[in-house]
Write an enzyme that holds these catalytic residues in place. Structure first.
Site, PDB file in Angstrom:
ATOM      1  CD1 TRP A 157      -0.083  -1.522   3.114  1.00 28.53           C
ATOM      2  CD2 TRP A 157       0.682   0.581   3.257  1.00 28.53           C
ATOM      3  NE1 TRP A 157       0.762  -1.449   4.208  1.00 28.53           N
ATOM      4  CE2 TRP A 157       1.243  -0.171   4.322  1.00 28.53           C
ATOM      5  CE3 TRP A 157       1.020   1.933   3.152  1.00 28.53           C
ATOM      6  CZ2 TRP A 157       2.123   0.379   5.263  1.00 28.53           C
ATOM      7  CZ3 TRP A 157       1.903   2.485   4.083  1.00 28.53           C
ATOM      8  CH2 TRP A 157       2.439   1.710   5.121  1.00 28.53           C
ATOM      9  CG  ASN A 158       5.151   1.270   0.588  1.00 30.35           C
ATOM     10  OD1 ASN A 158       4.774   0.494  -0.290  1.00 30.35           O
ATOM     11  ND2 ASN A 158       6.393   1.300   1.010  1.00 30.35           N
ATOM     12  CE  LYS A 181      -3.516  -9.250  -2.204  1.00 27.75           C
ATOM     13  NZ  LYS A 181      -3.659  -8.199  -1.178  1.00 27.75           N
ATOM     14  N   PRO A 182      -3.330  -6.087  -5.473  1.00 29.50           N
ATOM     15  CG  PRO A 182      -4.852  -4.354  -5.848  1.00 29.50           C
ATOM     16  CD  PRO A 182      -4.560  -5.776  -6.234  1.00 29.50           C
ATOM     17  CB  ALA A 183      -2.044  -3.306  -0.231  1.00 28.33           C
ATOM     18  CB  SER A 184      -7.046  -5.106   1.469  1.00 28.09           C
ATOM     19  OG  SER A 184      -6.704  -6.426   1.162  1.00 28.09           O
ATOM     20  N   GLY A 234       6.780  -6.356  -0.214  1.00 26.00           N
ATOM     21  CA  GLY A 234       6.122  -6.267   1.083  1.00 26.00           C
ATOM     22  C   GLY A 234       7.095  -6.644   2.184  1.00 26.00           C
ATOM     23  CB  SER A 235       6.562  -7.572   5.679  1.00 27.08           C
ATOM     24  OG  SER A 235       5.704  -8.677   5.517  1.00 27.08           O
ATOM     25  CD  GLU A 256      11.341  -3.508  -2.750  1.00 24.40           C
ATOM     26  OE1 GLU A 256      11.743  -3.516  -1.562  1.00 24.40           O
ATOM     27  OE2 GLU A 256      10.495  -2.709  -3.184  1.00 24.40           O
ATOM     28  CG  LEU A 257      11.389  -9.497   0.694  1.00 32.13           C
ATOM     29  CD1 LEU A 257      11.974 -10.790   1.222  1.00 32.13           C
ATOM     30  CD2 LEU A 257       9.881  -9.641   0.516  1.00 32.13           C
ATOM     31  CD  GLU A 464      10.247  -5.015  -8.469  1.00 34.88           C
ATOM     32  OE1 GLU A 464      10.141  -4.126  -7.603  1.00 34.88           O
ATOM     33  OE2 GLU A 464       9.316  -5.756  -8.790  1.00 34.88           O
TER      34      GLU A 464
HETATM   35  P1  ADP Z   1       2.702  -4.515   4.828  1.00 28.15           P
HETATM   36  O1  ADP Z   1       3.242  -4.406   6.212  1.00 28.15           O
HETATM   37  O2  ADP Z   1       3.314  -3.605   3.830  1.00 28.15           O
HETATM   38  O3  ADP Z   1       1.210  -4.575   4.759  1.00 28.15           O
HETATM   39  P2  ADP Z   1       2.686  -7.234   3.993  1.00 28.15           P
HETATM   40  O4  ADP Z   1       3.840  -8.061   3.582  1.00 28.15           O
HETATM   41  O5  ADP Z   1       1.831  -7.731   5.110  1.00 28.15           O
HETATM   42  O6  ADP Z   1       3.306  -5.844   4.328  1.00 28.15           O
HETATM   43  O7  ADP Z   1       1.718  -6.925   2.777  1.00 28.15           O
HETATM   44  C1  ADP Z   1       2.144  -6.720   1.450  1.00 28.15           C
HETATM   45  C2  ADP Z   1       1.140  -7.358   0.509  1.00 28.15           C
HETATM   46  O8  ADP Z   1       1.067  -8.741   0.813  1.00 28.15           O
HETATM   47  C3  ADP Z   1      -0.288  -6.838   0.633  1.00 28.15           C
HETATM   48  O9  ADP Z   1      -0.871  -6.841  -0.669  1.00 28.15           O
HETATM   49  C4  ADP Z   1      -0.967  -7.873   1.505  1.00 28.15           C
HETATM   50  O10 ADP Z   1      -2.368  -7.939   1.267  1.00 28.15           O
HETATM   51  C5  ADP Z   1      -0.271  -9.137   1.027  1.00 28.15           C
HETATM   52  N1  ADP Z   1      -0.266 -10.251   1.994  1.00 28.15           N
HETATM   53  C6  ADP Z   1      -0.094 -10.199   3.330  1.00 28.15           C
HETATM   54  N2  ADP Z   1      -0.127 -11.436   3.867  1.00 28.15           N
HETATM   55  C7  ADP Z   1      -0.329 -12.300   2.843  1.00 28.15           C
HETATM   56  C8  ADP Z   1      -0.451 -13.719   2.720  1.00 28.15           C
HETATM   57  N3  ADP Z   1      -0.381 -14.515   3.779  1.00 28.15           N
HETATM   58  N4  ADP Z   1      -0.653 -14.247   1.488  1.00 28.15           N
HETATM   59  C9  ADP Z   1      -0.718 -13.450   0.408  1.00 28.15           C
HETATM   60  N5  ADP Z   1      -0.595 -12.122   0.439  1.00 28.15           N
HETATM   61  C10 ADP Z   1      -0.407 -11.540   1.631  1.00 28.15           C
END
Ligand code: ADP
Length: 486
Positions: A157-158, A181-184, A234-235, A256-257, A464
């Site tokens: 989402w950032n 699949k973007p962040a919710s 993401g994380s 990219e973590l 990337e």
């Molecule tokens: P952030 O702290 O940036 O939200 P996340 O790694 O939790 O970091 O989220 C990054 C992306 O990964 C988001 O699109 C989130 O919806 C997705 N995500 C988080 N957990 C899962 C999972 N278990 N399986 C698939 N996608 C996930």
């Protein structure tokens, strides 16, 4: 309601196979404006069945898209780029509404996002193979570069727009189809990109956007055998889990973590420039970027001067709603983010750090947080080893160059790093000593479509952007032609 010039860009449905899908009521979710806490819209989600349909559609589309000429693909990407820039204002409004960053930053991100589409539109026509000098007189060795096929991406989402184009543009340029699949928290920047891809003539099924329960969708995207490439931003924790899920079908992966960027200021630095660089690196997006300076290491001789000047700059930041003019700091994305920032500050304070400014939730309420500077922070504090992802600048003191490099590398992460120095020999020594994928030297801003973005150690796999970025979406096929003279 959002004030858009083109209301058709605000889409609350998944985009699969060129259609806006009705989805399933059970998978609907509210999208909240993090600044006001008000409901911005309702995103229609899909479940596992819908995700599988998206994969099938992407597979069919891939077989058509890969056989178009590189120039045909390039032209469509160029059109997509043009449309993104023509709609920059609306896209920025959508982004600020769902993510909270100041409108000017959103506009900047849209231009950055579009720059990946332009860059890879240009790269599409330059995917060369090789002819290798043969080990035998009558054979010829040839290398073809082919699209990997169906790709899937999960994005954060950032940077709700740029993290999508940084993956989708090279995939499409290479001749692949993709499901994103973007962040919710930020689906509408993604669906707006989908609408523009449709207008740009990108064929149905080539670029798909799906939302819903991230675990369920993630399971399909990482385990389905038709998906040949998986890219995630993401994380580190989620990335590691998704990497394991990909193992069953041996997918190509890019990750990219998280980061834990050191920002080193040596005695010989231009202090004003270092303060400006630290401000840009630390406080952009309210400290919510994976390349944000997480630890500011300052050499003894200039520590007092640097901290005084930094403090002054931080106190001039303006916190508020991203649509308000002159605001430089939007809200944090949610309450979990606020709690993490608070826990880092509390831990540092309990171990002897001093709060020079900020340190608390902002009086505006919600998820607004005061821009913070901590002095006398040390390596036993959480803030030294964990990514804060918020507007907190911890200042660590050091004596020698060797000590600074050792402190900088004392982490499992290896994404971005920065240092300020005017000594050319030191610049080379430190650049080569840092175990990081990216090093900013006398600058706090390093991202560009032409440059390879990515990390070492637990910050990720792959790069990337740049000429390297497209390799992640290509397979190498080797042809050995024997007996060529017959
Ligand atoms: P952030 O702290 O940036 O939200 P996340 O790694 O939790 O970091 O989220 C990054 C992306 O990964 C988001 O699109 C989130 O919806 C997705 N995500 C988080 N957990 C899962 C999972 N278990 N399986 C698939 N996608 C996930």
């Amino acid at each position: 309601m959002l004030q858009l010039k083109d209301a058709g860009l605000f889409r609350q449905r998944c985009y699969i196979d060129g259609k806006w899908t009705a989805g399933d009521a059970a998978d609907e979710f509210d999208v909240i404006n993090p600044s006001s806490g008000a409901k911005l819209g309702v995103m229609t989600g899909i479940g596992e069945t819908g995700a599988k349909q998206a994969v099938d559609a992407a597979e069919n589309a891939s077989n058509i898209w890969r056989h178009m000429t590189a120039r045909q693909r390039s032209r469509r990407l160029m059109r997509w780029h043009k449309l993104i820039m023509e709609n920059q204002d609306d896209l920025a409004v959508i982004m600020t509404a769902e993510q909270g960053k100041p409108l000017l930053e959103s506009k900047g991100e849209i231009a950055y996002s579009a720059s990946f589409v332009e860059w890879f539109a240009e790269e599409a026509v330059r995917i060369y193979g090789d002819v290798i000098p043969s080990h035998e007189r009558e054979s010829r060795l040839i290398v073809l570069k082919e699209p990997v096929g169906v790709c899937a991406a999960i994005t954060p989402w950032n940077f709700p727009s740029a993290m999508i184009t940084r993956k989708a543009a090279p995939a499409l340029a290479a001749g692949c189809s993709i499901i994103v699949k973007p962040a919710s928290q930020t689906p509408f920047s993604a669906t707006a990109l989908a609408e523009l891809s449709r207008r740009a003539g990108i064929p149905e099924g080539v670029f798909n956007v799906i939302c819903g329960d991230s675990e369920k969708i993630g399971n399909v995207l990482t385990r389905n055998e038709k998906v040949r490439k998986f890219s995630f931003t993401g994380s580190t924790e989620t990335g590691s889990k998704l990497m394991e899920q990909c193992a069953g079908s041996i997918k190509k992966i890019s990750l990219e973590l998280g980061g834990n960027a050191p920002f080193i200021v040596f005695d010989d630095a231009d202090i004003d420039a270092a303060v400006a660089g630290a401000m840009a690196s630390k406080y952009r997006n309210t400290g919510q970027t994976c390349v944000c300076a997480n630890r500011i290491l300052v050499q003894n001789g200039i520590y007092d001067e640097f901290s005084k000047k930094l403090l002054k700059a931080v106190q001039s930041l303006i916190v508020g709603d991203g649509f308000t003019e002159n605001v430089t700091q939007g809200p944090l994305i949610d309450m979990n983010a606020v709690k993490k920032v608070e826990s880092h500050i509390a831990d540092a304070q309990s171990k002897g750090a001093e709060i020079l400014t900020g340190g608390r939730r902002h009086s505006l309420g919600g998820t607004f947080f005061e821009p913070t500077v901590l002095a006398d922070t040390t390596s036993d504090m959480k803030i030294f080893s964990e990514e804060t992802f918020g507007p907190v600048a911890p200042l660590f003191k050091f004596d020698t160059e060797e000590e600074a490099v050792k402190m900088a590398n004392d982490t499992q992460y290896g994404l971005a790093s920065y240092f300020y120095s005017k000594d050319s020999a030191r610049i080379w020594r430190v650049s080569e000593g840092l175990e990081y994928g990216m090093v900013g030297i006398n600058t706090g801003i390093i991202s560009a479509a032409a440059a390879p973005f990515g990390g070492m150690k637990q910050s990720g796999i792959g790069r990337e952007g740049s000429k390297y970025g497209i390799d992640e979406y290509l397979e190498i096929k080797y042809l050995c032609m024997g007996n060529v003279y017959g």
